[in-house]
Design a protein around this motif. Structure first.
Motif, PDB file in Angstrom:
ATOM      1  N   LEU A  19     -38.423 135.394  22.629  1.00  0.00           N
ATOM      2  CA  LEU A  19     -39.163 135.459  23.380  1.00  0.00           C
ATOM      3  C   LEU A  19     -39.551 134.034  24.300  1.00  0.00           C
ATOM      4  O   LEU A  19     -39.761 134.180  25.487  1.00  0.00           O
ATOM      5  CB  LEU A  19     -40.740 136.014  23.070  1.00  0.00           C
ATOM      6  CG  LEU A  19     -40.324 137.625  22.900  1.00  0.00           C
ATOM      7  CD1 LEU A  19     -41.811 138.281  22.285  1.00  0.00           C
ATOM      8  CD2 LEU A  19     -40.129 138.405  24.041  1.00  0.00           C
ATOM      9  N   ASN A  20     -39.788 133.395  23.386  1.00  0.00           N
ATOM     10  CA  ASN A  20     -40.173 131.811  24.071  1.00  0.00           C
ATOM     11  C   ASN A  20     -38.770 131.373  24.675  1.00  0.00           C
ATOM     12  O   ASN A  20     -38.966 130.611  25.693  1.00  0.00           O
ATOM     13  CB  ASN A  20     -40.530 130.669  22.962  1.00  0.00           C
ATOM     14  CG  ASN A  20     -41.820 131.185  22.233  1.00  0.00           C
ATOM     15  OD1 ASN A  20     -42.719 131.800  23.132  1.00  0.00           O
ATOM     16  ND2 ASN A  20     -42.178 130.565  21.098  1.00  0.00           N
ATOM     17  N   GLN A  21     -37.798 131.501  24.260  1.00  0.00           N
ATOM     18  CA  GLN A  21     -36.402 131.196  24.806  1.00  0.00           C
ATOM     19  C   GLN A  21     -36.461 131.734  26.082  1.00  0.00           C
ATOM     20  O   GLN A  21     -35.892 131.305  27.195  1.00  0.00           O
ATOM     21  CB  GLN A  21     -35.440 131.012  23.931  1.00  0.00           C
ATOM     22  CG  GLN A  21     -33.867 130.739  24.466  1.00  0.00           C
ATOM     23  CD  GLN A  21     -34.107 129.198  24.675  1.00  0.00           C
ATOM     24  OE1 GLN A  21     -34.589 128.235  23.923  1.00  0.00           O
ATOM     25  NE2 GLN A  21     -33.724 128.625  25.884  1.00  0.00           N
ATOM     26  N   MET A  22     -36.520 133.272  26.014  1.00  0.00           N
ATOM     27  CA  MET A  22     -36.547 134.010  27.266  1.00  0.00           C
ATOM     28  C   MET A  22     -37.454 133.436  28.503  1.00  0.00           C
ATOM     29  O   MET A  22     -37.313 133.497  29.567  1.00  0.00           O
ATOM     30  CB  MET A  22     -36.717 135.323  26.942  1.00  0.00           C
ATOM     31  CG  MET A  22     -35.553 135.965  26.207  1.00  0.00           C
ATOM     32  SD  MET A  22     -35.901 137.712  25.623  1.00  0.00           S
ATOM     33  CE  MET A  22     -35.978 138.588  27.168  1.00  0.00           C
ATOM     34  N   ASP A  23     -38.711 133.186  27.914  1.00  0.00           N
ATOM     35  CA  ASP A  23     -39.582 132.646  28.674  1.00  0.00           C
ATOM     36  C   ASP A  23     -39.269 131.400  29.383  1.00  0.00           C
ATOM     37  O   ASP A  23     -39.506 130.989  30.506  1.00  0.00           O
ATOM     38  CB  ASP A  23     -40.896 132.376  28.123  1.00  0.00           C
ATOM     39  CG  ASP A  23     -41.748 133.727  27.774  1.00  0.00           C
ATOM     40  OD1 ASP A  23     -41.367 134.843  28.326  1.00  0.00           O
ATOM     41  OD2 ASP A  23     -42.717 133.744  26.815  1.00  0.00           O
ATOM     42  N   ILE A  24     -38.769 130.433  28.801  1.00  0.00           N
ATOM     43  CA  ILE A  24     -38.298 129.156  29.022  1.00  0.00           C
ATOM     44  C   ILE A  24     -37.129 129.494  30.071  1.00  0.00           C
ATOM     45  O   ILE A  24     -37.157 128.863  31.201  1.00  0.00           O
ATOM     46  CB  ILE A  24     -37.700 128.351  27.757  1.00  0.00           C
ATOM     47  CG1 ILE A  24     -39.104 127.756  27.002  1.00  0.00           C
ATOM     48  CG2 ILE A  24     -37.072 126.976  28.473  1.00  0.00           C
ATOM     49  CD1 ILE A  24     -38.605 127.347  25.791  1.00  0.00           C
ATOM     50  N   ASP A  25     -35.845 130.290  29.689  1.00  0.00           N
ATOM     51  CA  ASP A  25     -34.915 130.548  30.949  1.00  0.00           C
ATOM     52  C   ASP A  25     -35.641 131.359  31.884  1.00  0.00           C
ATOM     53  O   ASP A  25     -35.129 130.768  33.046  1.00  0.00           O
ATOM     54  CB  ASP A  25     -34.253 131.432  30.027  1.00  0.00           C
ATOM     55  CG  ASP A  25     -33.215 130.822  28.756  1.00  0.00           C
ATOM     56  OD1 ASP A  25     -33.284 129.652  28.705  1.00  0.00           O
ATOM     57  OD2 ASP A  25     -32.672 131.611  28.079  1.00  0.00           O
ATOM     58  N   ALA A  26     -36.538 132.087  31.871  1.00  0.00           N
ATOM     59  CA  ALA A  26     -37.079 132.607  33.259  1.00  0.00           C
ATOM     60  C   ALA A  26     -37.846 131.698  34.031  1.00  0.00           C
ATOM     61  O   ALA A  26     -37.706 131.550  35.152  1.00  0.00           O
ATOM     62  CB  ALA A  26     -38.061 133.757  32.880  1.00  0.00           C
ATOM     63  N   ALA A  27     -38.533 130.887  33.355  1.00  0.00           N
ATOM     64  CA  ALA A  27     -39.192 129.518  34.165  1.00  0.00           C
ATOM     65  C   ALA A  27     -38.339 128.541  34.678  1.00  0.00           C
ATOM     66  O   ALA A  27     -38.632 128.159  35.888  1.00  0.00           O
ATOM     67  CB  ALA A  27     -40.012 128.971  33.021  1.00  0.00           C
TER      68      ALA A  27
END
Length: 118
Positions: A19-27
């Motif tokens: 989830l953190n990686q997905m949040d980083i990718d989305a950001a």
């Protein structure tokens, strides 16, 4: 139970990392999108500036052409003026020569007339 707890903790940790990686990718994607939009806006502004400059250059070219035409006319008129002044100078020289000749002629005639009269 300990194994299940360890598996759940590992699964939760892995899920949180995903989830953190997905949040980083989305950001990162959102940041790239914002930067792309800014670059596109800047390119439009540069294009508008180039169009404005082209318009200014074109309008000033008309002025430059007019100034150049006037400069040629001034040059031609100056040459004609110099030619007229040269002709006037020559005419004055000729007139002075003729005037001098006429003075000598009248003096001789006057002296001759006086001699005849005496």
């Amino acid at each position: 139970a300990t194994t299940n707890l360890a598996n759940n903790t590992t699964h939760t940790f892995t899920t949180n990392m995903e989830l953190n990686q997905m949040d980083i990718d989305a950001a990162l994607l959102q940041e790239r999108n914002v930067e792309s939009t800014n670059v596109a806006r800047s390119m439009r502004q540069i294009h508008e500036i180039n169009l404005d400059l082209a318009s200014l250059v074109e309008s000033q070219q008309e002025t430059v052409d007019a100034v150049e035409e006037h400069a040629y006319n001034v040059h031609d008129n100056a040459q004609r003026g110099v030619s007229h002044l040269q002709k006037a100078k020559d005419m004055m020289k000729d007139g002075m020569r003729n005037e001098g000749f006429m003075r000598v002629f009248f003096v001789v005639m006057g002296v001759g007339g006086l001699m005849i009269a005496i």
